[in-house]
Design a protein around this motif. Structure first.
Motif, mmCIF file in Angstrom:
data_model
loop_
_atom_site.group_PDB
_atom_site.id
_atom_site.type_symbol
_atom_site.label_atom_id
_atom_site.label_comp_id
_atom_site.label_asym_id
_atom_site.label_seq_id
_atom_site.Cartn_x
_atom_site.Cartn_y
_atom_site.Cartn_z
ATOM 1 N N GLN A 6 82.831 47.529 36.634
ATOM 2 C CA GLN A 6 83.036 46.091 36.704
ATOM 3 C C GLN A 6 83.993 45.654 35.600
ATOM 4 O OE1 GLN A 6 82.185 44.296 39.130
ATOM 5 N NE2 GLN A 6 82.681 42.297 38.362
ATOM 6 N N GLN A 58 85.219 37.383 48.480
ATOM 7 C CA GLN A 58 84.874 38.272 47.375
ATOM 8 C C GLN A 58 85.145 37.556 46.056
ATOM 9 O OE1 GLN A 58 87.166 41.889 47.375
ATOM 10 N NE2 GLN A 58 86.359 42.556 45.429
ATOM 11 N N CYS A 60 86.716 37.491 42.668
ATOM 12 C CA CYS A 60 87.861 38.148 42.030
ATOM 13 C C CYS A 60 88.154 37.408 40.730
ATOM 14 C CB CYS A 60 89.073 38.109 42.969
ATOM 15 S SG CYS A 60 88.782 38.964 44.546
ATOM 16 N N LEU A 75 91.784 41.984 42.107
ATOM 17 C CA LEU A 75 90.734 42.373 43.056
ATOM 18 C C LEU A 75 89.933 43.518 42.440
ATOM 19 C CD1 LEU A 75 92.895 42.489 46.326
ATOM 20 C CD2 LEU A 75 91.650 40.553 45.366
ATOM 21 N N PRO A 76 88.734 43.256 41.936
ATOM 22 C CA PRO A 76 87.990 44.285 41.210
ATOM 23 C C PRO A 76 87.574 45.483 42.062
ATOM 24 C CG PRO A 76 86.626 42.336 41.518
ATOM 25 C CD PRO A 76 88.009 41.984 41.983
ATOM 26 N N THR A 77 87.270 45.281 43.322
ATOM 27 C CA THR A 77 86.842 46.417 44.140
ATOM 28 C C THR A 77 88.007 47.323 44.509
ATOM 29 O OG1 THR A 77 87.001 45.118 46.169
ATOM 30 C CG2 THR A 77 84.836 45.219 45.110
ATOM 31 N N ALA A 78 89.215 46.783 44.508
ATOM 32 C CA ALA A 78 90.401 47.577 44.831
ATOM 33 C C ALA A 78 91.085 48.117 43.575
ATOM 34 C CB ALA A 78 91.390 46.733 45.627
ATOM 35 N N GLY A 79 90.944 47.414 42.448
ATOM 36 C CA GLY A 79 91.552 47.846 41.203
ATOM 37 C C GLY A 79 93.019 47.489 41.082
#
Length: 107
Positions: A6, A58, A60, A75-79
């Protein structure tokens, strides 16, 4: 630099600082100008809900002040970063992804 786990505001700032450092010292005039313009719209990362096609949303991190039309978010889930268009329902991902300056410079 890739953020694992995270992200925090500080980690996202570090990603942007790395990009800006390279861009501001670039021999390419357009790259330097893009970086200088981004510095003017940069903000301390703050959480924001981003809408995606298909009705998904989401949490972000907004990293630039919106100009009424666009803003850059992480976008934290994509990096990676995304260029979002402003809408009545908040930022909407338009599929422009990559480094922060690349997204910013695409408009």
């Amino acid at each position: 630099m890739i953020v694992v786990g995270q992200p925090t505001s500080g980690k996202i700032d570090a990603l942007i600082d790395d990009e800006l450092s390279m861009a501001l010292s670039s021999k390419d005039r357009v790259t330097r100008k893009t970086a200088q313009a981004f510095v003017q719209t940069r903000r301390t990362p703050r959480e924001v809900t981003v809408n995606f096609s298909g009705g998904m949303a989401q949490t972000c991190w907004s990293v630039s002040k919106g100009d009424g039309t666009y803003r850059v978010v992480y976008l934290p889930t994509a990096g990676y970063f995304s260029l979002c268009v402003e809408s009545d329902f908040g930022p909407l991902d338009i599929g422009v992804h990559g480094p922060a300056l690349g997204c910013y410079g695409s408009v």
